[in-house]
Design a protein around this motif. Structure first.
Motif, PDB file in Angstrom:
ATOM      1  N   THR A   3       1.126  -1.619   0.567  1.00  0.00           N
ATOM      2  CA  THR A   3       0.152  -0.189  -0.235  1.00  0.00           C
ATOM      3  C   THR A   3       1.442   1.760  -0.167  1.00  0.00           C
ATOM      4  O   THR A   3       0.920   2.496  -0.487  1.00  0.00           O
ATOM      5  N   TRP A   4       1.757   1.164   0.933  1.00  0.00           N
ATOM      6  CA  TRP A   4       2.626   2.535   0.896  1.00  0.00           C
ATOM      7  C   TRP A   4       3.419   2.613  -0.784  1.00  0.00           C
ATOM      8  O   TRP A   4       3.424   3.793  -1.219  1.00  0.00           O
ATOM      9  N   ASN A   5       3.677   1.746  -0.964  1.00  0.00           N
ATOM     10  CA  ASN A   5       4.825   1.727  -1.499  1.00  0.00           C
ATOM     11  C   ASN A   5       4.017   1.891  -3.531  1.00  0.00           C
ATOM     12  O   ASN A   5       4.404   2.677  -4.552  1.00  0.00           O
ATOM     13  N   ARG A   6       2.668   1.766  -3.296  1.00  0.00           N
ATOM     14  CA  ARG A   6       1.541   2.387  -4.111  1.00  0.00           C
ATOM     15  C   ARG A   6       1.114   3.127  -3.471  1.00  0.00           C
ATOM     16  O   ARG A   6       0.897   4.390  -5.568  1.00  0.00           O
ATOM     17  N   ALA A  66      -6.325  10.477   3.472  1.00  0.00           N
ATOM     18  CA  ALA A  66      -7.392   9.588   2.572  1.00  0.00           C
ATOM     19  C   ALA A  66      -6.433   9.337   1.338  1.00  0.00           C
ATOM     20  O   ALA A  66      -5.412  10.165   0.604  1.00  0.00           O
ATOM     21  N   HIS A  67      -7.337   7.948   1.122  1.00  0.00           N
ATOM     22  CA  HIS A  67      -6.254   7.657  -0.317  1.00  0.00           C
ATOM     23  C   HIS A  67      -7.306   7.623  -1.816  1.00  0.00           C
ATOM     24  O   HIS A  67      -8.152   6.999  -1.114  1.00  0.00           O
ATOM     25  N   ILE A  68      -7.019   7.607  -3.259  1.00  0.00           N
ATOM     26  CA  ILE A  68      -7.727   7.861  -3.676  1.00  0.00           C
ATOM     27  C   ILE A  68      -7.557   7.297  -4.752  1.00  0.00           C
ATOM     28  O   ILE A  68      -6.350   7.222  -5.233  1.00  0.00           O
ATOM     29  N   ILE A  69      -8.070   6.525  -5.801  1.00  0.00           N
ATOM     30  CA  ILE A  69      -7.560   5.678  -6.648  1.00  0.00           C
ATOM     31  C   ILE A  69      -8.194   5.985  -8.468  1.00  0.00           C
ATOM     32  O   ILE A  69     -10.186   6.908  -8.008  1.00  0.00           O
ATOM     33  N   ALA A 111       3.555   7.407 -10.879  1.00  0.00           N
ATOM     34  CA  ALA A 111       2.912   6.250 -12.159  1.00  0.00           C
ATOM     35  C   ALA A 111       1.362   6.088 -11.909  1.00  0.00           C
ATOM     36  O   ALA A 111       0.577   5.223 -12.714  1.00  0.00           O
ATOM     37  N   GLY A 112       1.393   5.291 -10.690  1.00  0.00           N
ATOM     38  CA  GLY A 112       0.681   4.280 -10.831  1.00  0.00           C
ATOM     39  C   GLY A 112      -0.978   5.733 -10.498  1.00  0.00           C
ATOM     40  O   GLY A 112      -1.036   6.551  -9.997  1.00  0.00           O
ATOM     41  N   PRO A 113      -2.542   4.558 -10.069  1.00  0.00           N
ATOM     42  CA  PRO A 113      -3.261   4.863 -10.194  1.00  0.00           C
ATOM     43  C   PRO A 113      -3.988   5.440  -8.982  1.00  0.00           C
ATOM     44  O   PRO A 113      -4.728   6.493  -8.491  1.00  0.00           O
TER      45      PRO A 113
END
Length: 153
Positions: free
Chosen positions: A45-48, A71-74, A53-55
């Motif tokens: 999760t931290w790496n994402r 807040a975590h958003i995708i 480059a990721g969503p």
């Protein structure tokens, strides 16, 4: 009384404070002790969150030089709009800061990011028992009435 809050993108140096808040967030939803997330999931999760480059993106709320929320958003394509949509997957405010405008500011910052990216819709879900959060969410969005189903694939 509202807090003086700064909302900003999450940074590498936030890792330890974020991890403590992440642990509290997961405990709120019963993911603690034997049910706690494995360390490899936390690290993934931290790496994402750190991948440009990721969503997956993260925002933090900072007050008096410490993190008090996130807040975590995708961002992702969908089948009912041409433009991407935004999933607000995780929203958390430190217990002693609740009711002081932190979550409202985080959601407002998500809306601003979406507008800057041409994303016209944001959605999220919360547990039906999360009455305090739902009081705020009912002011910021429409409860669509949809239920979430989950199964192992």
């Amino acid at each position: 009384m509202p807090l003086k809050i700064t909302i900003r993108p999450i940074r590498h140096q936030d890792h330890e404070e974020w991890k403590a808040l992440w642990k509290d967030y997961n405990a709120f939803y019963g993911r603690e002790g034997a049910s706690a997330l494995p360390e490899d999931v936390i690290q993934a999760t931290w790496n994402r969150l750190m991948s440009e480059a990721g969503p997956v993106h993260g925002l933090v709320a900072e007050s008096e030089r410490r993190l008090v929320g996130f807040a975590h958003i995708i961002f992702h394509p969908n089948t009912i709009h041409i433009e991407d949509t935004c999933y607000l997957q995780d929203l958390f405010t430190e217990t002693e800061c609740r009711g002081r405008g932190v979550a409202r500011q985080l959601v407002g910052a998500v809306y601003e990011i979406c507008q800057s990216r041409g994303v016209s819709s944001v959605y999220w879900h919360t547990h039906a028992s999360n009455t305090a959060a739902r009081l705020l969410y009912d002011k910021l969005a429409t409860n669509t009435g949809f239920l979430v189903y989950r199964a192992k694939a």
